[in-house]
Design a protein around this motif. Structure first.
Motif: not given
Length: 465
Positions: A79, A101, A103, A180
């Motif tokens: 993150t 990540k 997302s 995100s």
């Protein structure tokens, strides 16, 4: 990505609310999960109880051997809240691990599922949790990745029934932080608010708005957009093509709430749209802003064909989300409510609702500012919103991922707070100060580590005569 080929998954920042939901998902499907976080918390302890190994030291030596020795078959999920100088992060980059990540991974998990994405600078956690509960309560086969711990399920993850032949619906909290939400694939989208925030990421409010417009553009041609009326006005877009657009708001809009009655344990209202009116709905999570969140949730339930009876009961049985207007105490000792509010608009909405619930009693607010940049960028807004309380107690800024900024501190908010009483205290001093004051209605606000004080405050109040 073929999950079956993964040896294990390692999370950098596993104690984050969004990260922990994905960690739980991998753990559920049988892929070994471990991770790092800066400090233990109730959430990390819960993950450890579920069999997930967590280290709290940012060193290479504390990375489990099965992670270090299998770079080819290991996924590292990270993150942006992790500092760029993190030892473990830089080790994984240097050793050419597969880093993605949070997302990105969430987008991959949900890409093949019919997705309801709930976005907004505030309101998205409660709204997504409410949507998930109402659909699940009505018998829909749903999964949910949420940004808070729902009180109904005591989790930020709801898993769909894989043996159910009905196509699963996934409800996802679409987070605008670090853009995100642009990794998602929504079929139905909600936008609860588009107020300036995360200016350390976006630079200015216009860029934030442009990214919300990009999020809306992710909807397919037959997609559905539910958008709060003020958020719609802030968009630089009038043409939504073939999208189904529904605007909602308190007292106005194609979907609106009428006859709102504020009580100390619940709010009642009527849901009104061009197609449907549902009178006398009961929401046991107080707050005018939560009534507005309920409008979006009810609209989505109707979109999926949920009956009026199921909507009514689903809404009334929704218990809320931990740290979102969470009433910790309401008895002869006093009233104590805790909330995650960390933006001026959130604080304003929260305090207005508390004031409506207890109009004759002194309202004391304890606020911990979150991030130096946010405090700097919205200082006047914080001072104005906090002035809705009778007494304001400020704690030091919680820095999270940031380094101090010269001249930026909690004290800079004091001058423009017009509350009758105001003071600045350290966390260590707070309990003693509250014990002397013994406020009738107390609220704690903030997104930092103020949550560590919630139980001690509640236990302190239990001792009051």
């Amino acid at each position: 990505m073929n999950w079956e080929k993964l040896h294990s998954v390692y999370f950098l920042g596993i104690g984050g609310i969004g990260m922990s939901a994905i960690a739980r998902w991998f753990n559920h499907i049988g892929i070994p999960v471990s991770g790092y976080d800066r400090t233990p918390s109730p959430l990390t302890r819960k993950l450890e109880e579920e069999g997930i190994q967590i280290t709290y030291e940012d060193t290479v030596d504390t990375i489990p051997a099965n992670i270090k020795e299998n770079a080819e078959d290991v996924l590292i999920v990270w993150t942006p809240a992790i500092p760029k100088d993190s030892v473990q992060l830089n080790h994984f980059i240097k050793e050419d691990f597969d880093l993605k990540k949070r997302s990105e991974v969430l987008g991959m998990i949900t890409s093949s599922m019919y997705t309801v994405g709930v976005a907004g600078t505030h309101g998205k956690t409660t709204t997504s949790s409410m949507v998930a509960h109402m659909l699940k309560f009505a018998g829909k086969n749903i999964a949910a990745f949420l940004g808070g711990l729902t009180q109904n399920y005591e989790s930020n993850l709801i898993l769909h029934d894989e043996e159910n032949e009905e196509q699963p619906i996934v409800v996802v909290e679409a987070d605008e932080f670090d853009r995100s939400f642009l990794r998602l694939h929504p079929n139905v989208a909600v936008v609860t608010s588009v107020d300036a925030d995360h200016l350390d990421i976006y630079g200015d409010a216009q860029e934030l708005t442009r990214n919300f417009e990009k999020y809306i553009s992710l909807l397919p041609d037959d997609g559905v957009l539910f958008i709060q009326k003020d958020a719609l006005e802030k968009l630089n877009r009038n043409d939504f093509g073939s999208l189904t657009l529904r605007q909602y708001g308190l007292g106005e809009g194609a979907v609106r709430a009428e006859n709102i009655k504020a009580g100390i344990a619940s709010f009642e209202f009527d849901y009104v749209s061009e197609e449907k009116t549902i009178k006398g709905l009961v929401l046991r999570v107080p707050g005018f802003h939560n009534v507005e969140n309920a409008l979006a949730s009810i609209s989505i339930a109707l979109h999926f064909g949920i009956s009026e009876a199921a909507i009514r009961e689903g809404l009334e049985t929704f218990k809320g989300v931990k740290r979102r207007f969470e009433i910790k105490r309401q008895d002869e000792k006093g009233v104590y409510i805790d909330d995650y509010a960390h933006h001026p608009e959130e604080i304003r909405a929260f305090l207005k609702s508390v004031r409506a619930m207890y109009p004759e009693q002194k309202l004391t607010a304890v606020f911990q500012p979150h991030l130096y940049t946010r405090t700097r960028d919205f200082a006047d807004g914080f001072s104005e919103a906090l002035s809705l309380a009778d007494e304001v107690i400020l704690l030091d800024i919680y820095p999270a991922r940031e380094l101090p900024i010269e001249g930026v501190n909690a004290e800079m908010l004091m001058d423009k707070i017009s509350a009758k009483e105001k003071s600045l205290h350290s966390k260590d001093e707070l309990l003693e100060f509250l014990d002397k004051q013994r406020p009738a209605v107390l609220v704690t606000l903030g997104a930092g580590d103020i949550d560590r004080l919630v139980d001690p405050i509640n236990n302190l109040m239990e001792q009051w005569d």
